[in-house]
Design a protein around this motif. Sequence first.
Motif, PDB file in Angstrom:
ATOM      1  N   SER A   1       0.824  -1.214   0.000  1.00 25.90           N
ATOM      2  CA  SER A   1       0.000   0.000   0.000  1.00 25.90           C
ATOM      3  C   SER A   1       0.853   1.257   0.000  1.00 25.90           C
ATOM      4  N   HIS A   2       2.087   1.156   0.521  1.00 29.55           N
ATOM      5  CA  HIS A   2       2.988   2.315   0.532  1.00 29.55           C
ATOM      6  C   HIS A   2       3.675   2.523  -0.820  1.00 29.55           C
ATOM      7  N   LEU A   3       3.541   1.534  -1.717  1.00 32.30           N
ATOM      8  CA  LEU A   3       4.119   1.670  -3.052  1.00 32.30           C
ATOM      9  C   LEU A   3       3.141   2.295  -4.035  1.00 32.30           C
ATOM     10  N   VAL A   4       1.869   2.253  -3.695  1.00 34.90           N
ATOM     11  CA  VAL A   4       0.823   2.656  -4.623  1.00 34.90           C
ATOM     12  C   VAL A   4       0.372   4.073  -4.324  1.00 34.90           C
ATOM     13  N   HIS A   5       0.310   4.900  -5.365  1.00 32.57           N
ATOM     14  CA  HIS A   5      -0.119   6.282  -5.201  1.00 32.57           C
ATOM     15  C   HIS A   5      -1.162   6.620  -6.268  1.00 32.57           C
ATOM     16  N   GLU A   6      -2.202   7.281  -5.831  1.00 34.08           N
ATOM     17  CA  GLU A   6      -3.193   7.863  -6.745  1.00 34.08           C
ATOM     18  C   GLU A   6      -3.822   6.832  -7.677  1.00 34.08           C
ATOM     19  N   ASN A   7      -4.105   5.632  -7.161  1.00 31.47           N
ATOM     20  CA  ASN A   7      -4.786   4.663  -8.026  1.00 31.47           C
ATOM     21  C   ASN A   7      -6.223   4.414  -7.577  1.00 31.47           C
ATOM     22  N   GLN A   8      -6.675   5.102  -6.527  1.00 33.54           N
ATOM     23  CA  GLN A   8      -8.036   4.943  -6.055  1.00 33.54           C
ATOM     24  C   GLN A   8      -8.713   6.309  -5.994  1.00 33.54           C
ATOM     25  N   SER A   9      -9.980   6.345  -6.384  1.00 33.78           N
ATOM     26  CA  SER A   9     -10.712   7.604  -6.345  1.00 33.78           C
ATOM     27  C   SER A   9     -12.193   7.331  -6.184  1.00 33.78           C
ATOM     28  N   ILE A  10     -12.916   8.331  -5.687  1.00 31.14           N
ATOM     29  CA  ILE A  10     -14.368   8.269  -5.551  1.00 31.14           C
ATOM     30  C   ILE A  10     -14.947   9.469  -6.285  1.00 31.14           C
ATOM     31  N   ASN A  11     -15.892   9.211  -7.159  1.00 33.71           N
ATOM     32  CA  ASN A  11     -16.501  10.270  -7.962  1.00 33.71           C
ATOM     33  C   ASN A  11     -18.003  10.250  -7.742  1.00 33.71           C
ATOM     34  N   VAL A  12     -18.571  11.375  -7.355  1.00 29.49           N
ATOM     35  CA  VAL A  12     -20.007  11.487  -7.113  1.00 29.49           C
ATOM     36  C   VAL A  12     -20.659  12.115  -8.345  1.00 29.49           C
ATOM     37  N   ILE A  13     -21.648  11.428  -8.900  1.00 28.29           N
ATOM     38  CA  ILE A  13     -22.249  11.874 -10.165  1.00 28.29           C
ATOM     39  C   ILE A  13     -23.774  11.981 -10.028  1.00 28.29           C
TER      40      ILE A  13
ATOM     41  N   SER B   1     -22.295   7.325  -6.031  1.00 26.97           N
ATOM     42  CA  SER B   1     -20.864   7.381  -5.732  1.00 26.97           C
ATOM     43  C   SER B   1     -20.164   6.236  -6.456  1.00 26.97           C
ATOM     44  N   ILE B   2     -19.268   6.590  -7.371  1.00 27.43           N
ATOM     45  CA  ILE B   2     -18.513   5.595  -8.156  1.00 27.43           C
ATOM     46  C   ILE B   2     -17.129   5.434  -7.540  1.00 27.43           C
ATOM     47  N   GLU B   3     -16.826   4.240  -7.039  1.00 35.02           N
ATOM     48  CA  GLU B   3     -15.501   3.950  -6.496  1.00 35.02           C
ATOM     49  C   GLU B   3     -14.672   3.253  -7.569  1.00 35.02           C
ATOM     50  N   CYS B   4     -13.496   3.791  -7.828  1.00 39.86           N
ATOM     51  CA  CYS B   4     -12.664   3.297  -8.940  1.00 39.86           C
ATOM     52  C   CYS B   4     -11.264   2.963  -8.434  1.00 39.86           C
ATOM     53  N   VAL B   5     -10.721   1.854  -8.925  1.00 44.59           N
ATOM     54  CA  VAL B   5      -9.332   1.466  -8.656  1.00 44.59           C
ATOM     55  C   VAL B   5      -8.665   1.179  -9.998  1.00 44.59           C
ATOM     56  N   GLU B   6      -7.543   1.827 -10.266  1.00 44.08           N
ATOM     57  CA  GLU B   6      -6.759   1.560 -11.472  1.00 44.08           C
ATOM     58  C   GLU B   6      -5.555   0.688 -11.120  1.00 44.08           C
ATOM     59  N   ALA B   7      -5.374  -0.391 -11.825  1.00 41.68           N
ATOM     60  CA  ALA B   7      -4.193  -1.242 -11.655  1.00 41.68           C
ATOM     61  C   ALA B   7      -3.432  -1.264 -12.976  1.00 41.68           C
ATOM     62  N   LEU B   8      -2.559  -0.281 -13.138  1.00 40.80           N
ATOM     63  CA  LEU B   8      -1.800  -0.149 -14.387  1.00 40.80           C
ATOM     64  C   LEU B   8      -0.329  -0.489 -14.203  1.00 40.80           C
ATOM     65  N   SER B   9       0.123  -0.576 -12.959  1.00 39.57           N
ATOM     66  CA  SER B   9       1.530  -0.876 -12.688  1.00 39.57           C
ATOM     67  C   SER B   9       1.624  -2.178 -11.896  1.00 39.57           C
ATOM     68  N   TYR B  10       2.853  -2.722 -11.804  1.00 42.08           N
ATOM     69  CA  TYR B  10       3.052  -3.933 -11.018  1.00 42.08           C
ATOM     70  C   TYR B  10       2.734  -3.688  -9.550  1.00 42.08           C
ATOM     71  N   ALA B  11       3.078  -2.511  -9.024  1.00 39.45           N
ATOM     72  CA  ALA B  11       2.774  -2.193  -7.633  1.00 39.45           C
ATOM     73  C   ALA B  11       1.265  -2.218  -7.392  1.00 39.45           C
ATOM     74  N   ASP B  12       0.490  -1.666  -8.346  1.00 40.74           N
ATOM     75  CA  ASP B  12      -0.971  -1.712  -8.234  1.00 40.74           C
ATOM     76  C   ASP B  12      -1.458  -3.159  -8.184  1.00 40.74           C
TER      77      ASP B  12
END
Length: 614
Positions: A144-156, A193-204
Amino acid sequence: MRKTIFLSILLCLIGALYSNAQIERKELIHFDHDDSDLKPEEKSKIESFIETLQSLSGVNLRIIGHTDQDGNPDYNQKLSKERAEQTLEHIRSLGYPIDNVEIAYHGESHLLSQSDSETSKETNRRVELIANINDYSTVQKVFSHLVHENQSINVIDPKKENHIELPKGTKLNIPSHAFEYADGTPVDDAHVSIECVEALSYADMLMHNLATQTEEGMIETGGMVNLSANANGQEVQLREGKFIEISLPAKNSKDGMQVFTPVQTGEVITWEPTNQSVSIEEYRTKTRMTDVDLSPLLDYQPVDRVVPTLHFEEMPPMPRKKRKPYPPSKYVYSKKKYDEVYAKYERKLAEYQQSEKEFNRKWENWISEIRSRTALIRDYRDSLIANKLNKRLAISQKRLEDNIDKKPQDKLVVDLFGFIYKPVGKINLNSDFLFKKAFKHQLKNVQDHYNLPEYNDYVKKRAGAWLSSFSFIYNRMNSEINYAKCGRKYCDPYMDVMRTYVFKTDRLDWINCDRFLDIPKEELTNLEIANADPYTKYYLIFKDIKSMIVPIKSGKVAIFRNIPIGEKVRIAAIKTEDNQIHFDSKDMIIKANQTVAMDLHVSRLNDLKEALGD
């Protein structure tokens, strides 16, 4: 639209704070009036504080100097700096690694007490030692300390069509009236509320236990996204006939991609194909930029380090314990003789107990001497590295300045990438000679009883890790340029045409953009981990294809199955113990039926970052 973006960023930051929880420890070091020398009792406080940190990984230490309100502000600013530096020097002398220690000084601007009493002034004359200790209790918390800015919540507003861009560049196009509750009632009465996780790197991928495996074989990934949604505190789903369009950034686009959905296999998520194809779309980035302010890079001046002269006195001999006396047997002596022998035993026992106290004191002094001499060698090494990097940085800055009128500024910033991410390289250290010089005839005893650091003449660590403040300036400027050029933080600066993988989904879960690797069976093999530890997690990371797999484990057997012969890979092994990271990685080219042994050792988070750099 602005409100949606702001809320997304805010919640993303809050999530990062909670997921990367830290423990804070603090100590205050006090000084006499108009003085920066450390008093003996304050040195003891520092030593106790540092001793608690020595056995921990993931420690970020800050040293902050302060003064009272007497005197003028400029003088007090200088005095607070001297106090912080004196504290840093004492910490260095204890053998504590200072690579990641931050130092600051605030003069009289951060008073603990505004009173003019002498007691208040004594309180204000201080240095703060603040240690933020990362939670490394589990492997997942390390990731979790390797991963940055891969989770977000968007309210639509679900009644409208929505277009969302996630932190790492993934884009979502959500049609109007797309959601319903579990009972089939349309969601038109509340925001979603849309919860999103991006896994684009090995750390993700490591963070979320994602591997590129299926029952049919290994796959190569173009990226993974997890979506979930709720309204009025209830989980919601997509209505029949409604699809979310997903665009994933494709740095190196590959043909043959299709959509995969998840299958839980033990702790790890694997995948099955849906036979839904993925298209590749292109768009052109903005033109080259010529209005970037490069002064922060050009004006940066690193701190000069004087390489110390190493001179060592004769190393004190290792203290030896006296042999403990044993009481005489009543069955060997007559009563009279036994009393005499026992009285002699009691005298020897008293001498032994006194010698034990003396031995403990001498042992602590001997270990302290080892730490002091090791710290001098570390300081010598750090000075060599700093001076080499300072010279290299000066050349890079001069090249930058000479080309300001010849190249676009954004291209000049990209050219600095090589400086930041290039290894430090060779230094003239000869650590074996230095340790022999420091400990002389006691070297064998020292090696048997103290874990001496291993220093190589070739430093693999990237230059940016040593010049962290310069790296921060560079990364911030590079992010701003990327946002201006292609609308996101991460984009390939050498590409004028950006590509994305585009596909649709009618489900809210993990959705993958992957492709099968078409490799004949005769070109596949197995790779075994020798003496595998059941508590260690093992990963096989491929270098030329975006793929990472986990082994099949059974007791002390761990085997990576059906992997392509000839591929360049990195094997990573990690476990945690006592809030410390134990890690090892090995680079190799896959050959038929290999066996490899992993040698885990206490490591820092930066070691994992280097190994997973993607």
